[in-house]
Write a protein that holds these residues in place. Sequence first.
Motif, short mmCIF file in Angstrom:
data_model
loop_
_atom_site.label_atom_id
_atom_site.label_comp_id
_atom_site.label_asym_id
_atom_site.label_seq_id
_atom_site.Cartn_x
_atom_site.Cartn_y
_atom_site.Cartn_z
N UNK A 1 0.83 -1.21 0.00
CA UNK A 1 0.00 0.00 0.00
C UNK A 1 0.87 1.26 0.00
N UNK A 2 1.94 1.25 0.78
CA UNK A 2 2.85 2.40 0.81
C UNK A 2 3.54 2.59 -0.54
N UNK A 3 3.96 1.48 -1.17
CA UNK A 3 4.61 1.57 -2.49
C UNK A 3 3.65 2.15 -3.52
N UNK A 4 2.39 1.69 -3.50
CA UNK A 4 1.40 2.22 -4.44
C UNK A 4 1.15 3.70 -4.20
N UNK A 5 1.10 4.12 -2.95
CA UNK A 5 0.87 5.53 -2.62
C UNK A 5 2.03 6.39 -3.10
N UNK A 6 3.26 5.90 -2.93
CA UNK A 6 4.43 6.64 -3.40
C UNK A 6 4.42 6.74 -4.92
N UNK A 7 4.09 5.65 -5.59
CA UNK A 7 4.04 5.64 -7.05
C UNK A 7 2.98 6.61 -7.57
N UNK A 8 1.82 6.65 -6.92
CA UNK A 8 0.76 7.57 -7.32
C UNK A 8 1.20 9.01 -7.12
N UNK A 9 1.88 9.31 -6.02
CA UNK A 9 2.34 10.65 -5.73
C UNK A 9 3.38 11.10 -6.75
N UNK B 1 3.62 10.07 -9.79
CA UNK B 1 3.06 10.16 -11.13
C UNK B 1 2.20 11.42 -11.33
N UNK B 2 1.87 12.09 -10.24
CA UNK B 2 1.09 13.33 -10.35
C UNK B 2 2.02 14.46 -10.74
N UNK B 3 1.70 15.13 -11.84
CA UNK B 3 2.51 16.25 -12.30
C UNK B 3 2.12 17.52 -11.55
N UNK B 4 3.13 18.24 -11.12
CA UNK B 4 2.89 19.50 -10.42
C UNK B 4 2.91 20.62 -11.48
N UNK B 5 1.77 21.34 -11.61
CA UNK B 5 1.74 22.42 -12.62
C UNK B 5 2.68 23.57 -12.23
N UNK B 6 3.37 24.09 -13.24
CA UNK B 6 4.28 25.23 -13.01
C UNK B 6 3.59 26.51 -13.45
N UNK B 7 3.77 27.55 -12.66
CA UNK B 7 3.13 28.83 -13.03
C UNK B 7 4.09 29.77 -13.65
#
Length: 110
Positions: A94-102, A104-110
């Motif tokens: 569960x921790x590995x999946x949570x890290x992988x999901x985090x 894979x989320x792209x942080x938008x740049x302003x």
Amino acid sequence: MWSYLYHVFIEQFDLWIVLGFFAQAMFTARFLVQWIASERARRSVVPFAFWTFSLIGGALLLLYALHRRDPVFILGQATGLIIYTRNIMLIAGEKKRAIAETESIEIPRS
């Protein structure tokens, strides 16, 4: 080795041993119910520390049971260690999946 097992599981068998196995089955049932719930949820539904203490305590109790040559506690604690280990594995996954999901989320740049 075989004489040890024969003594532990055959020679000292009596009604108290039957009662002990029944009592251990009742004690283990609470873990089985929790284990099934965790498997269905695909995650551990209790705190990680519960499984850590269970694993350490179970391993120490198994050593004690082997020393005492008590078949009820040998079988009961050995079985419990499988359940404790599986829940720790579920938490790690569960921790590995949570890290992988985090990641894979792209942080938008302003």
